[in-house]
Design a protein around this motif. Sequence first.
Motif, PDB file in Angstrom:
ATOM      1  N   ASP A   1     -72.695  13.190  45.471  1.00 12.58           N
ATOM      2  CA  ASP A   1     -74.163  13.203  45.495  1.00 12.58           C
ATOM      3  C   ASP A   1     -74.645  14.138  44.385  1.00 12.58           C
ATOM      4  OD1 ASP A   1     -73.853  11.589  47.673  1.00 12.58           O
ATOM      5  OD2 ASP A   1     -74.622  13.029  49.134  1.00 12.58           O
ATOM      6  N   GLN A   2     -75.209  13.558  43.310  1.00 12.71           N
ATOM      7  CA  GLN A   2     -75.547  14.346  42.127  1.00 12.71           C
ATOM      8  C   GLN A   2     -76.926  13.994  41.586  1.00 12.71           C
ATOM      9  OE1 GLN A   2     -72.410  14.450  39.130  1.00 12.71           O
ATOM     10  NE2 GLN A   2     -71.088  13.413  40.601  1.00 12.71           N
ATOM     11  N   ASP A   3     -77.483  14.941  40.839  1.00  5.83           N
ATOM     12  CA  ASP A   3     -78.711  14.746  40.071  1.00  5.83           C
ATOM     13  C   ASP A   3     -78.377  15.009  38.608  1.00  5.83           C
ATOM     14  OD1 ASP A   3     -81.235  14.513  41.896  1.00  5.83           O
ATOM     15  OD2 ASP A   3     -79.964  16.013  42.854  1.00  5.83           O
ATOM     16  N   PHE A   4     -78.986  14.222  37.717  1.00  4.06           N
ATOM     17  CA  PHE A   4     -78.820  14.393  36.280  1.00  4.06           C
ATOM     18  C   PHE A   4     -80.196  14.407  35.640  1.00  4.06           C
ATOM     19  CE2 PHE A   4     -75.425  11.724  37.941  1.00  4.06           C
ATOM     20  CZ  PHE A   4     -74.286  12.371  37.510  1.00  4.06           C
ATOM     21  N   TRP A   5     -80.394  15.239  34.637  1.00  4.33           N
ATOM     22  CA  TRP A   5     -81.624  15.259  33.861  1.00  4.33           C
ATOM     23  C   TRP A   5     -81.266  15.036  32.403  1.00  4.33           C
ATOM     24  CZ3 TRP A   5     -80.953  18.042  38.229  1.00  4.33           C
ATOM     25  CH2 TRP A   5     -81.991  18.042  39.159  1.00  4.33           C
ATOM     26  N   SER A   6     -82.005  14.139  31.746  1.00  6.94           N
ATOM     27  CA  SER A   6     -81.751  13.811  30.345  1.00  6.94           C
ATOM     28  C   SER A   6     -83.066  13.794  29.576  1.00  6.94           C
ATOM     29  CB  SER A   6     -81.112  12.423  30.210  1.00  6.94           C
ATOM     30  OG  SER A   6     -79.914  12.350  30.927  1.00  6.94           O
ATOM     31  N   LEU A   7     -82.983  14.152  28.303  1.00  9.67           N
ATOM     32  CA  LEU A   7     -84.106  14.003  27.387  1.00  9.67           C
ATOM     33  C   LEU A   7     -83.961  12.626  26.768  1.00  9.67           C
ATOM     34  CD1 LEU A   7     -86.519  15.470  26.078  1.00  9.67           C
ATOM     35  CD2 LEU A   7     -84.947  16.187  24.276  1.00  9.67           C
ATOM     36  N   VAL A   8     -84.983  11.780  26.914  1.00  7.78           N
ATOM     37  CA  VAL A   8     -84.914  10.411  26.404  1.00  7.78           C
ATOM     38  C   VAL A   8     -86.126  10.122  25.526  1.00  7.78           C
ATOM     39  CG1 VAL A   8     -83.559   9.553  28.356  1.00  7.78           C
ATOM     40  CG2 VAL A   8     -86.026   9.393  28.435  1.00  7.78           C
ATOM     41  N   PHE A   9     -85.933   9.219  24.576  1.00  2.00           N
ATOM     42  CA  PHE A   9     -87.033   8.771  23.721  1.00  2.00           C
ATOM     43  C   PHE A   9     -87.377   7.353  24.114  1.00  2.00           C
ATOM     44  CE2 PHE A   9     -88.603   6.713  19.823  1.00  2.00           C
ATOM     45  CZ  PHE A   9     -89.745   7.456  19.664  1.00  2.00           C
ATOM     46  N   ASP A  10     -88.640   7.122  24.453  1.00  2.00           N
ATOM     47  CA  ASP A  10     -89.133   5.785  24.787  1.00  2.00           C
ATOM     48  C   ASP A  10     -89.682   5.165  23.509  1.00  2.00           C
ATOM     49  OD1 ASP A  10     -90.513   3.523  25.565  1.00  2.00           O
ATOM     50  OD2 ASP A  10     -91.568   4.511  27.207  1.00  2.00           O
ATOM     51  N   PRO A  11     -88.977   4.186  22.917  1.00  2.00           N
ATOM     52  CA  PRO A  11     -89.423   3.629  21.632  1.00  2.00           C
ATOM     53  C   PRO A  11     -90.745   2.864  21.732  1.00  2.00           C
ATOM     54  CG  PRO A  11     -87.453   2.491  22.408  1.00  2.00           C
ATOM     55  CD  PRO A  11     -87.713   3.620  23.352  1.00  2.00           C
ATOM     56  N   GLU A  12     -91.036   2.262  22.878  1.00  2.76           N
ATOM     57  CA  GLU A  12     -92.298   1.535  23.010  1.00  2.76           C
ATOM     58  C   GLU A  12     -93.484   2.484  23.033  1.00  2.76           C
ATOM     59  OE1 GLU A  12     -92.541  -1.384  26.064  1.00  2.76           O
ATOM     60  OE2 GLU A  12     -90.607  -2.256  25.540  1.00  2.76           O
ATOM     61  N   ALA A  13     -93.377   3.552  23.798  1.00  5.51           N
ATOM     62  CA  ALA A  13     -94.467   4.523  23.904  1.00  5.51           C
ATOM     63  C   ALA A  13     -94.405   5.564  22.799  1.00  5.51           C
ATOM     64  CB  ALA A  13     -94.423   5.219  25.260  1.00  5.51           C
ATOM     65  N   ARG A  14     -93.257   5.617  22.095  1.00  6.97           N
ATOM     66  CA  ARG A  14     -93.035   6.603  21.027  1.00  6.97           C
ATOM     67  C   ARG A  14     -93.252   8.018  21.536  1.00  6.97           C
ATOM     68  NH1 ARG A  14     -96.202   3.282  16.476  1.00  6.97           N
ATOM     69  NH2 ARG A  14     -94.642   1.688  16.168  1.00  6.97           N
ATOM     70  N   ARG A  15     -92.557   8.345  22.624  1.00  8.41           N
ATOM     71  CA  ARG A  15     -92.683   9.689  23.179  1.00  8.41           C
ATOM     72  C   ARG A  15     -91.395  10.125  23.857  1.00  8.41           C
ATOM     73  NH1 ARG A  15     -97.215   9.061  27.741  1.00  8.41           N
ATOM     74  NH2 ARG A  15     -96.796  11.250  27.872  1.00  8.41           N
ATOM     75  N   LEU A  16     -91.233  11.431  23.920  1.00 10.37           N
ATOM     76  CA  LEU A  16     -90.091  12.018  24.597  1.00 10.37           C
ATOM     77  C   LEU A  16     -90.408  12.179  26.081  1.00 10.37           C
ATOM     78  CD1 LEU A  16     -89.059  14.797  22.081  1.00 10.37           C
ATOM     79  CD2 LEU A  16     -87.710  12.790  22.711  1.00 10.37           C
ATOM     80  N   LEU A  17     -89.435  11.837  26.907  1.00 14.30           N
ATOM     81  CA  LEU A  17     -89.578  11.938  28.352  1.00 14.30           C
ATOM     82  C   LEU A  17     -88.354  12.644  28.919  1.00 14.30           C
ATOM     83  CD1 LEU A  17     -90.563   8.218  28.982  1.00 14.30           C
ATOM     84  CD2 LEU A  17     -92.123  10.166  28.954  1.00 14.30           C
ATOM     85  N   VAL A  18     -88.498  13.121  30.134  1.00 16.47           N
ATOM     86  CA  VAL A  18     -87.357  13.645  30.879  1.00 16.47           C
ATOM     87  C   VAL A  18     -87.030  12.611  31.948  1.00 16.47           C
ATOM     88  CG1 VAL A  18     -86.541  15.438  32.438  1.00 16.47           C
ATOM     89  CG2 VAL A  18     -87.929  16.053  30.447  1.00 16.47           C
ATOM     90  N   ARG A  19     -85.776  12.175  31.958  1.00 16.33           N
ATOM     91  CA  ARG A  19     -85.327  11.210  32.968  1.00 16.33           C
ATOM     92  C   ARG A  19     -84.514  11.955  34.022  1.00 16.33           C
ATOM     93  NH1 ARG A  19     -83.279   5.652  31.150  1.00 16.33           N
ATOM     94  NH2 ARG A  19     -85.530   5.406  31.267  1.00 16.33           N
ATOM     95  N   HIS A  20     -84.948  11.828  35.276  1.00 22.67           N
ATOM     96  CA  HIS A  20     -84.219  12.394  36.408  1.00 22.67           C
ATOM     97  C   HIS A  20     -83.525  11.242  37.113  1.00 22.67           C
ATOM     98  CE1 HIS A  20     -84.404  14.108  40.735  1.00 22.67           C
ATOM     99  NE2 HIS A  20     -83.226  14.341  40.193  1.00 22.67           N
ATOM    100  N   GLU A  21     -82.204  11.295  37.138  1.00 22.55           N
ATOM    101  CA  GLU A  21     -81.411  10.278  37.824  1.00 22.55           C
ATOM    102  C   GLU A  21     -80.705  10.931  38.998  1.00 22.55           C
ATOM    103  OE1 GLU A  21     -79.154   7.518  35.154  1.00 22.55           O
ATOM    104  OE2 GLU A  21     -79.702   9.062  33.679  1.00 22.55           O
ATOM    105  N   TRP A  22     -80.522  10.177  40.070  1.00 22.88           N
ATOM    106  CA  TRP A  22     -79.798  10.697  41.208  1.00 22.88           C
ATOM    107  C   TRP A  22     -78.872   9.627  41.756  1.00 22.88           C
ATOM    108  CZ3 TRP A  22     -85.010   9.842  41.017  1.00 22.88           C
ATOM    109  CH2 TRP A  22     -85.515   8.824  41.812  1.00 22.88           C
ATOM    110  N   GLN A  23     -77.771  10.108  42.308  1.00 27.08           N
ATOM    111  CA  GLN A  23     -76.792   9.246  42.963  1.00 27.08           C
ATOM    112  C   GLN A  23     -76.418   9.914  44.275  1.00 27.08           C
ATOM    113  OE1 GLN A  23     -73.693   9.359  39.976  1.00 27.08           O
ATOM    114  NE2 GLN A  23     -74.117   7.221  39.445  1.00 27.08           N
TER     115      GLN A  23
END
Length: 119
Positions: free
Chosen positions: A60-82
């Motif tokens: 059971d884990q959480d991950f955080w990543s810095l991602v670039f959304d090419p459509e919106a042309r912006r940086l986002l933080v993606r929080h994933e969990w399993q």
Amino acid sequence: MGTDKAVPAGPYRSLNIPLLNGQTPAAILAMLRRTQGKEADMALINRKFYQSWRGPSPNDQDFWSLVFDPEARRLLVRHEWQTSRHNGFEDVDIAEFLKQTGNAQTALIDSLFLAPVDA
């Protein structure tokens, strides 16, 4: 969804601080500007900066990543969990993410702005 192209003002504007595999903030912005309008050539950023275990299962884990959304042309933080029961993800605007406090926010700031000790 702004399309600011200038480097933000502030204490890090003129510093040559390592970022994302040795790239400085200015280099990242320049790369993003060069790729605008070239969807097939759009460079993607997806860099994990923090991971935690939520338990009770060791998987059971959480991950955080810095991602670039090419459509919106912006940086986002993606929080994933399993977890053993479900998994998913949520994209959050970087400004909203940094308004919160926690280990994930500290890890993002450290990964963006702290120079290596031997530098």
